[in-house]
Design an enzyme around this catalytic site. Structure first.
Site, PDB file in Angstrom:
ATOM      1  N   GLY A  11       0.822  -1.220   0.000  1.00 38.91           N
ATOM      2  CA  GLY A  11       0.000   0.000   0.000  1.00 38.91           C
ATOM      3  C   GLY A  11       0.846   1.256   0.000  1.00 38.91           C
ATOM      4  O   GLY A  11       0.628   2.161   0.806  1.00 38.91           O
ATOM      5  N   ARG A  14      -0.157   5.835  -1.608  1.00 40.48           N
ATOM      6  CA  ARG A  14      -0.827   7.021  -1.065  1.00 40.48           C
ATOM      7  C   ARG A  14      -0.627   7.103   0.447  1.00 40.48           C
ATOM      8  O   ARG A  14      -0.164   6.161   1.076  1.00 40.48           O
ATOM      9  CB  ARG A  14      -2.335   6.951  -1.341  1.00 40.48           C
ATOM     10  CG  ARG A  14      -2.650   7.131  -2.799  1.00 40.48           C
ATOM     11  CD  ARG A  14      -4.124   7.164  -3.074  1.00 40.48           C
ATOM     12  NE  ARG A  14      -4.715   5.820  -3.099  1.00 40.48           N
ATOM     13  CZ  ARG A  14      -5.644   5.398  -2.241  1.00 40.48           C
ATOM     14  NH1 ARG A  14      -6.079   6.200  -1.304  1.00 40.48           N
ATOM     15  NH2 ARG A  14      -6.127   4.186  -2.338  1.00 40.48           N
ATOM     16  N   ASP A  67      -2.520  -7.521  -5.785  1.00 40.14           N
ATOM     17  CA  ASP A  67      -3.542  -7.514  -4.733  1.00 40.14           C
ATOM     18  C   ASP A  67      -2.992  -8.232  -3.496  1.00 40.14           C
ATOM     19  O   ASP A  67      -2.665  -9.419  -3.566  1.00 40.14           O
ATOM     20  CB  ASP A  67      -4.794  -8.216  -5.266  1.00 40.14           C
ATOM     21  CG  ASP A  67      -5.971  -8.127  -4.311  1.00 40.14           C
ATOM     22  OD1 ASP A  67      -5.748  -7.851  -3.114  1.00 40.14           O
ATOM     23  OD2 ASP A  67      -7.109  -8.337  -4.760  1.00 40.14           O
ATOM     24  N   ASN A  94       1.351  -2.325   5.378  1.00 42.79           N
ATOM     25  CA  ASN A  94       0.602  -1.079   5.564  1.00 42.79           C
ATOM     26  C   ASN A  94      -0.745  -1.055   4.840  1.00 42.79           C
ATOM     27  O   ASN A  94      -1.656  -0.354   5.271  1.00 42.79           O
ATOM     28  CB  ASN A  94       1.474   0.088   5.073  1.00 42.79           C
ATOM     29  CG  ASN A  94       0.665   1.344   4.829  1.00 42.79           C
ATOM     30  OD1 ASN A  94       0.329   2.071   5.764  1.00 42.79           O
ATOM     31  ND2 ASN A  94       0.323   1.609   3.565  1.00 42.79           N
ATOM     32  N   SER A 146      -4.040   0.057  14.163  1.00 40.80           N
ATOM     33  CA  SER A 146      -4.782   1.311  14.392  1.00 40.80           C
ATOM     34  C   SER A 146      -5.199   1.348  15.854  1.00 40.80           C
ATOM     35  O   SER A 146      -5.417   0.289  16.468  1.00 40.80           O
ATOM     36  CB  SER A 146      -6.041   1.343  13.525  1.00 40.80           C
ATOM     37  OG  SER A 146      -6.932   2.353  13.968  1.00 40.80           O
ATOM     38  N   TYR A 159     -13.238  -3.449  10.678  1.00 38.91           N
ATOM     39  CA  TYR A 159     -11.927  -2.809  10.694  1.00 38.91           C
ATOM     40  C   TYR A 159     -11.223  -3.030  12.042  1.00 38.91           C
ATOM     41  O   TYR A 159     -10.046  -3.380  12.098  1.00 38.91           O
ATOM     42  CB  TYR A 159     -12.131  -1.313  10.418  1.00 38.91           C
ATOM     43  CG  TYR A 159     -10.877  -0.492  10.300  1.00 38.91           C
ATOM     44  CD1 TYR A 159     -10.103  -0.520   9.142  1.00 38.91           C
ATOM     45  CD2 TYR A 159     -10.468   0.352  11.342  1.00 38.91           C
ATOM     46  CE1 TYR A 159      -8.954   0.256   9.027  1.00 38.91           C
ATOM     47  CE2 TYR A 159      -9.332   1.123  11.233  1.00 38.91           C
ATOM     48  CZ  TYR A 159      -8.577   1.084  10.070  1.00 38.91           C
ATOM     49  OH  TYR A 159      -7.448   1.854   9.960  1.00 38.91           O
ATOM     50  N   ALA A 161     -11.716  -5.419  14.174  1.00 38.75           N
ATOM     51  CA  ALA A 161     -11.321  -6.831  14.296  1.00 38.75           C
ATOM     52  C   ALA A 161     -10.037  -7.096  13.517  1.00 38.75           C
ATOM     53  O   ALA A 161      -9.131  -7.778  13.995  1.00 38.75           O
ATOM     54  CB  ALA A 161     -12.446  -7.731  13.793  1.00 38.75           C
TER      55      ALA A 161
HETATM   56  P1  NDP Z   1      -5.019   5.107   1.964  1.00 41.15           P
HETATM   57  O1  NDP Z   1      -6.437   4.730   1.679  1.00 41.15           O
HETATM   58  O2  NDP Z   1      -4.599   6.517   1.758  1.00 41.15           O
HETATM   59  O3  NDP Z   1      -4.032   4.136   1.125  1.00 41.15           O
HETATM   60  C1  NDP Z   1      -4.230   2.753   1.167  1.00 41.15           C
HETATM   61  C2  NDP Z   1      -3.136   2.060   0.395  1.00 41.15           C
HETATM   62  O4  NDP Z   1      -3.388   0.654   0.407  1.00 41.15           O
HETATM   63  C3  NDP Z   1      -3.068   2.472  -1.068  1.00 41.15           C
HETATM   64  O5  NDP Z   1      -1.719   2.519  -1.466  1.00 41.15           O
HETATM   65  C4  NDP Z   1      -3.802   1.342  -1.779  1.00 41.15           C
HETATM   66  O6  NDP Z   1      -3.374   1.140  -3.114  1.00 41.15           O
HETATM   67  C5  NDP Z   1      -3.397   0.158  -0.918  1.00 41.15           C
HETATM   68  N1  NDP Z   1      -4.304  -0.964  -1.056  1.00 41.15           N
HETATM   69  C6  NDP Z   1      -5.611  -1.016  -0.704  1.00 41.15           C
HETATM   70  N2  NDP Z   1      -6.125  -2.227  -0.989  1.00 41.15           N
HETATM   71  C7  NDP Z   1      -5.111  -2.955  -1.533  1.00 41.15           C
HETATM   72  C8  NDP Z   1      -5.021  -4.278  -2.065  1.00 41.15           C
HETATM   73  N3  NDP Z   1      -6.063  -5.112  -2.072  1.00 41.15           N
HETATM   74  N4  NDP Z   1      -3.829  -4.679  -2.563  1.00 41.15           N
HETATM   75  C9  NDP Z   1      -2.751  -3.859  -2.582  1.00 41.15           C
HETATM   76  N5  NDP Z   1      -2.784  -2.594  -2.088  1.00 41.15           N
HETATM   77  C10 NDP Z   1      -3.964  -2.154  -1.578  1.00 41.15           C
HETATM   78  O7  NDP Z   1      -4.759   4.631   3.463  1.00 41.15           O
HETATM   79  P2  NDP Z   1      -3.955   5.345   4.672  1.00 41.15           P
HETATM   80  O8  NDP Z   1      -2.654   5.836   4.220  1.00 41.15           O
HETATM   81  O9  NDP Z   1      -4.883   6.252   5.369  1.00 41.15           O
HETATM   82  O10 NDP Z   1      -3.753   4.092   5.645  1.00 41.15           O
HETATM   83  C11 NDP Z   1      -2.613   3.255   5.569  1.00 41.15           C
HETATM   84  C12 NDP Z   1      -2.691   2.255   6.713  1.00 41.15           C
HETATM   85  O11 NDP Z   1      -2.763   2.951   7.956  1.00 41.15           O
HETATM   86  C13 NDP Z   1      -3.920   1.354   6.645  1.00 41.15           C
HETATM   87  O12 NDP Z   1      -3.591   0.056   7.086  1.00 41.15           O
HETATM   88  C14 NDP Z   1      -4.873   2.011   7.624  1.00 41.15           C
HETATM   89  O13 NDP Z   1      -5.802   1.109   8.148  1.00 41.15           O
HETATM   90  C15 NDP Z   1      -3.901   2.513   8.677  1.00 41.15           C
HETATM   91  N6  NDP Z   1      -4.416   3.592   9.503  1.00 41.15           N
HETATM   92  C16 NDP Z   1      -4.779   4.802   8.940  1.00 41.15           C
HETATM   93  C17 NDP Z   1      -5.262   5.812   9.754  1.00 41.15           C
HETATM   94  C18 NDP Z   1      -5.644   7.145   9.214  1.00 41.15           C
HETATM   95  O14 NDP Z   1      -6.108   7.986   9.997  1.00 41.15           O
HETATM   96  N7  NDP Z   1      -5.470   7.423   7.932  1.00 41.15           N
HETATM   97  C19 NDP Z   1      -5.421   5.619  11.201  1.00 41.15           C
HETATM   98  C20 NDP Z   1      -4.996   4.324  11.674  1.00 41.15           C
HETATM   99  C21 NDP Z   1      -4.518   3.366  10.845  1.00 41.15           C
HETATM  100  P3  NDP Z   1      -4.191   1.799  -4.379  1.00 41.15           P
HETATM  101  O15 NDP Z   1      -4.142   3.278  -4.155  1.00 41.15           O
HETATM  102  O16 NDP Z   1      -3.452   1.410  -5.572  1.00 41.15           O
HETATM  103  O17 NDP Z   1      -5.575   1.254  -4.320  1.00 41.15           O
END
Ligand code: NDP
Length: 251
Positions: A11, A14, A67, A94, A146, A159, A161
């Site tokens: 991930g 972004r 994925d 992540n 989280s 989420y 869980a």
């Molecule tokens: P974003 O939604 O900004 O980014 C998510 C990332 O995960 C993207 O790069 C996306 O890729 C990738 N992704 C999603 N699904 C898949 C998949 N099936 N296979 C491969 N890649 C995947 O998330 P955040 O930066 O906000 O969050 C990052 C982590 O931090 C997560 O685990 C989230 O739960 C955790 N978190 C975030 C918080 C927050 O306040 N933002 C708080 C606490 C925890 P693509 O763009 O190509 O789809």
């Protein structure tokens, strides 16, 4: 001269993942830089933009569409990192999604999707990364959980869980891997400004700020700096820990 390591970040296109890619690649932070293979699902233009950003630097930063829910693809990504960089020192799990709803209205698919992307992926990648790290006699794994996995949240039972599951998985693998000099830690961000949290309106943000002692919403870099520290030699004696980056929200 700073040490060169090799890393996989899931991930990475972004938000927090992108900041982690950038901090791992940056040799001015924590005395090492890393070649990074980052995984994404859909945003190819985001991936190309990050690759472009590092084009004329001395680190290799490569994006790969894969994925994270696929067990076999995780193995392929690890093999690719080994092929490109010759070793694997760091894994940051992540990638994550939300599909919020009250349990009454939550579909089976929404539950399964969140568990598969957020938790099963951590199993997939940890299992694939363990062997090369074991052979190298060392490694660092950081799992992004989280605070919701600690305190729960109405409307996020799937989420919460998945994120609580990551904490149990982190502690168990930390115990299993310790004798191999592989540390495993979990980071629990609070409310961080990313696309995942952009959907909140002004009223919801104000309500959240009331509960944040440091009185600001976190930035992705706040999380990335801790991840880089946990991957550095400064964190050699830290494993099985759950560390919050939340402005003091949960204490
Ligand atoms: P974003 O939604 O900004 O980014 C998510 C990332 O995960 C993207 O790069 C996306 O890729 C990738 N992704 C999603 N699904 C898949 C998949 N099936 N296979 C491969 N890649 C995947 O998330 P955040 O930066 O906000 O969050 C990052 C982590 O931090 C997560 O685990 C989230 O739960 C955790 N978190 C975030 C918080 C927050 O306040 N933002 C708080 C606490 C925890 P693509 O763009 O190509 O789809």
């Amino acid at each position: 001269m700073s040490v060169r390591k090799s890393a996989i970040v899931t991930g990475g296109t972004r938000g927090i993942g992108r900041a982690i890619v950038e901090s791992l690649a940056d040799g001015n932070l924590q005395n090492f830089s890393a070649d990074v293979l980052f995984v994404y699902n859909s945003c190819e233009t985001c991936a190309k933009e990050i690759e472009e950003q590092f084009k004329n630097t001395d680190v290799n930063v490569i994006g790969i569409q894969s994925d994270v829910t696929s067990f076999d693809k995780a193995q392929e990504v690890v093999n690719l990192a080994l092929e490109k960089f010759g070793k694997l020192d760091i894994l940051v799990n992540n990638a994550g999604i939300t599909k919020d709803n009250l349990l009454l209205r939550m579909s089976e698919k929404d539950f399964d999707d969140v568990i598969n992307v957020n938790l099963k992926s951590v199993f997939n990648y940890t299992k694939a990364a363990f062997k090369p790290m074991m052979k190298q006699r060392g490694g660092r794994i950081v799992n992004i959980s989280s605070i919701v996995g600690i305190i729960g949240n109405a409307g996020q039972s799937n989420y919460a869980a998945s994120k609580a599951g990551i904490i149990g998985f982190t502690k168990s693998t930390a115990k299993e891997f310790a004798s191999r000099n592989i540390t495993v830690n979990a980071v629990t961000p609070g409310f961080i400004e990313t696309e995942m949290t952009a959907a909140l309106n002004e009223k919801q943000r104000e309500a959240l700020l009331v509960n944040i002692p440091l009185k600001r919403i976190g930035q992705s870099q706040d999380v990335a700096k801790l991840v880089k520290f946990l991957c550095s030699s400064n964190a050699d004696y830290i494993t099985g820990q759950v560390i919050s980056v939340d402005g003091g929200m949960v204490m």
